[in-house]
Design a protein around this motif. Structure first.
Motif, mmCIF file in Angstrom:
data_model
loop_
_atom_site.group_PDB
_atom_site.id
_atom_site.type_symbol
_atom_site.label_atom_id
_atom_site.label_comp_id
_atom_site.label_asym_id
_atom_site.label_seq_id
_atom_site.Cartn_x
_atom_site.Cartn_y
_atom_site.Cartn_z
ATOM 1 N N LYS A 1 1.011 4.342 -2.718
ATOM 2 C CA LYS A 1 0.860 5.720 -2.275
ATOM 3 C C LYS A 1 2.056 6.580 -2.709
ATOM 4 O O LYS A 1 1.905 7.701 -3.188
ATOM 5 N N THR A 2 3.238 6.015 -2.540
ATOM 6 C CA THR A 2 4.452 6.750 -2.932
ATOM 7 C C THR A 2 4.484 6.989 -4.436
ATOM 8 O O THR A 2 4.818 8.089 -4.909
ATOM 9 N N LYS B 1 0.828 -1.204 0.000
ATOM 10 C CA LYS B 1 0.000 0.000 0.000
ATOM 11 C C LYS B 1 0.869 1.264 0.000
ATOM 12 O O LYS B 1 0.579 2.251 -0.686
ATOM 13 N N GLU B 2 1.940 1.224 0.754
ATOM 14 C CA GLU B 2 2.840 2.381 0.815
ATOM 15 C C GLU B 2 3.510 2.624 -0.530
ATOM 16 O O GLU B 2 3.730 3.781 -0.929
ATOM 17 N N TYR C 1 -5.781 2.976 -3.548
ATOM 18 C CA TYR C 1 -4.339 2.821 -3.789
ATOM 19 C C TYR C 1 -3.976 2.710 -5.269
ATOM 20 O O TYR C 1 -2.872 3.074 -5.657
#
Length: 660
Positions: free
Chosen positions: A573-574, A569-570, A632
């Motif tokens: 997002k990034t 997920k990160e 996402y």
């Protein structure tokens, strides 16, 4: 019926001594008080039938006179000599009679006979010179001199008339007081070429009919042969000088003092230069060649006279032209004057063949030398202006970057300036070669030891470039260095490379668009420039997209073969944040060159879309369907392509745009 010849203002009794036949009695009674002018009008011929026989007898007398020893024992003068003088006077009287059919030039054969007779009178007078005054020979010397003087007065007037008739043949010309745009003008650059249509009207200047020129030649030859060369040349010179001045004045050129030109605003001076160029070209291509042809036709057998007549006529005009050129060369130098200076240099260079030839006299050679000197001063001024481009580039030290990485004004100005300069490539090469010779001569004069050893003159430029090519390369190198320095004003490294690409591509396209500048710089330079652009491109992709691509790699997403959802997920997002930021910023950047803009987008898409599609295919199923997926996975592969195609347009795009 044979009419008696007319001799000066003498009456019928004297005329009847020349020709034996008397008018019929009835006609004599009806015309007893008629004037000799009216008698002459009835004459079907200028010359008398007896003239050939009388001329032959005079020639025999002249031949015998040449064998006579000394002047103290004068010979007997045959009656035919007096008859001959009266016949010549009669011919002059008939020409002056007012009868149109009897005018000089109406019957070429008669004119030839008359002019031959005049030359014979001159020979007679010269042969009789020096005999005692009271002797028959001495008296005939005075008599023949009087006849010759009257004949020459008439011939001189006829020569002047033939020449003055030219005024009706000189075509009208349009005024040339037109302005031409300078380098800074929004109009296309004009090299002051003389339109063909403006030459056609004077290509046969001075437009004398062939028969008139033939008559001029006969008259001039007779005057010169009779010892009246000075009078002949003076009449020709004055007439042609006035006609030439009139033809030049019709072109609309003004006269200015040196001070006037020094104070003149450039817009005004530019118009005067354009007018000057067209007038000088008119002289070079039409007026001077026409005057030379006329002199060569009229004085065909007298090369020295041809040369002196032409040089005297040309000198006044050329000196006037040179005074203007030298005054312009002394005005304050500025970049926009370069091309007018080069136009003037070319105009003077093309003037030289028109005023000088292998048969020219010392005056023409002197005029050629003065013209070359004036041209050299213009050439030196042009070299100075062009070399000052170096200082302009060096002094451009602005600390404010161009918004959005666009082409810098210095780049566009310099390249446009160089393109225009290279339109004059051959001339620029010429003036730089001359400048180099002057510099070497100065060096030789200041350092005789080095001159003897040949150390200075023997060392060629490192790349064996011409002086102009060397200077052009110097300017290009300075421009490169200046743009490299200006690129460092951008804190964003990606924008720095966009700026370098924009300016580099602009320079390269200008080079490719000008065959002349491409010839000067060469293929090697262009290949080096293309290589630099590719490197900027690679540097840009590395600086901008390497972090984005890093988000799409597998490393750190799995432990023991199992995907770690928080890390995944990160990653999404990034990626979304980085991509949004790039889009937000770089959509405002400017890449005006369509090909470069397309190459950048294609190159970015080629690495981004496959990487994103692959990442999405491998990891999207690990996110819960529905709301989590929408949160996402912000972009689909086609959205990536659409967004990339919005980069470098120079238009900020609202990030509130929703995916469709």
């Amino acid at each position: 019926m044979d009419n008696p010849p007319v001799a000066e203002k003498s009456g019928p009794s004297s005329e009847q001594n020349v020709v034996a036949s008397d008018p019929p009695e009835a006609e004599a009674e009806a015309q007893g008080g008629i004037e000799e002018r009216e008698i002459a009008e009835e004459s079907p011929s200028i010359s008398d039938p007896a003239l050939p026989q009388v001329s032959q007898e005079v020639d025999g007398f002249l031949s015998n006179l040449g064998l006579h020893d000394g002047k103290s024992d004068p010979p007997e003068v045959p009656d035919s000599v007096e008859v001959f003088c009266k016949l010549v006077e009669s011919m002059i009287g008939n020409y002056d009679s007012g009868n149109i059919s009897a005018r000089f030039g109406q019957v070429p054969e008669e004119d030839t006979t008359f002019l031959e007779s005049v030359v014979r009178v001159s020979k007679l007078m010269n042969a009789l010179r020096g005999f005692p005054v009271g002797s028959p020979a001495g008296e005939m010397y005075g008599r023949s001199g009087s006849v010759l003087q009257r004949a020459m007065s008439f011939v001189e007037d006829e020569f002047r008339t033939l020449l003055e008739d030219s005024r009706s043949h000189i075509p009208e010309s349009k005024s040339l007081k037109t302005k031409h745009p300078s380098f800074n003008s929004k109009e296309d650059h004009d090299r002051c070429a003389l339109p063909e249509s403006e030459l056609t009207g004077e290509e046969d200047y001075p437009a004398y009919p062939p028969e008139v020129v033939a008559s001029m030649k006969k008259v001039a030859t007779a005057m010169i042969s009779a010892g009246y060369e000075t009078e002949c040349c003076q009449v020709f010179s004055i007439s042609r000088r006035n006609a030439f001045k009139e033809a030049v004045n019709k072109q609309g050129i003004d006269s200015f003092s040196n001070d006037d030109l020094q104070k003149m605003q450039w817009d005004t001076l530019e118009g005067e230069i354009a007018a000057w160029i067209k007038v000088v070209k008119k002289c070079s291509q039409a007026l001077f060649p026409g005057e030379r042809r006329l002199a060569e036709s009229v004085f065909e057998d007298y090369p020295a006279i041809i040369s002196s007549q032409f040089s005297n006529l040309a000198r006044a005009a050329v000196i006037h032209f040179l005074n203007f050129a030298e005054a312009v060369a002394m005005t304050k130098r500025s970049a926009e004057k370069l091309f007018k200076f080069l136009d003037m240099y070319e105009t003077l260079r093309d003037l030289i063949p028109a005023i000088s030839s292998d048969n020219s006299d010392d005056h023409c050679h002197e005029l050629k030398s003065e013209t070359m000197t004036a041209g050299s001063r213009l050439g030196e001024a042009a070299v100075s202006i062009f070399c000052d481009l170096e200082n302009s580039i060096k002094s451009d030290v602005s600390k404010t970057p161009v918004p959005n990485g666009a082409v810098h004004p210095l780049t566009s100005y310099t390249m446009n300036y160089l393109n225009y300069a290279c339109e004059y490539k051959d001339t620029m090469e010429e003036v730089f070669q001359q400048h180099q010779r002057i510099e070497r001569n100065d060096e030789a004069g200041s350092d005789a030891e080095n001159d003897r050893s040949g150390q200075k003159n023997a060392r060629p430029p490192p790349a064996r470039l011409s002086p102009f090519a060397t200077q052009l390369t110097t300017v290009m190198d300075l421009l490169d260095a200046n743009m490299e320095t200006k690129s460092k004003l951008y804190k964003d490294m990606s924008l720095r490379y966009i700026f370098l690409m924009n300016n580099g591509r602009y320079i390269l396209q200008k080079m490719k668009g000008s065959s002349e500048i491409h010839k000067v710089m060469g293929d090697t330079w262009c290949r080096k420039r293309s290589s630099d652009l590719r490197q900027y491109h690679q540097n840009y992709k590395r600086e901008t997209w390497s972090k984005v691509l890093q988000c799409l790699k597998d490393e750190g997403l799995q432990v023991n073969g199992k995907v770690i959802k928080p890390v995944l997920k990160e990653r999404f997002k990034t990626f979304n944040a980085l991509f949004d930021e790039i889009h937000k910023i770089q959509s405002t950047w400017v890449v005006k060159d369509e090909q470069l803009r397309s190459e950048l987008r294609v190159s970015i898409s080629a690495v981004m879309i496959p990487a994103y599609r692959s990442f999405l295919a491998r990891f999207s199923q690990h996110l819960d369907p529905g709301r989590q997926t929408e949160k996402y996975i912000k972009y689909q592969p086609e959205d990536i392509e659409t967004t990339i195609d919005e980069l470098f347009d120079g238009n900020p795009i609202s990030m509130a745009r929703k995916r469709t």
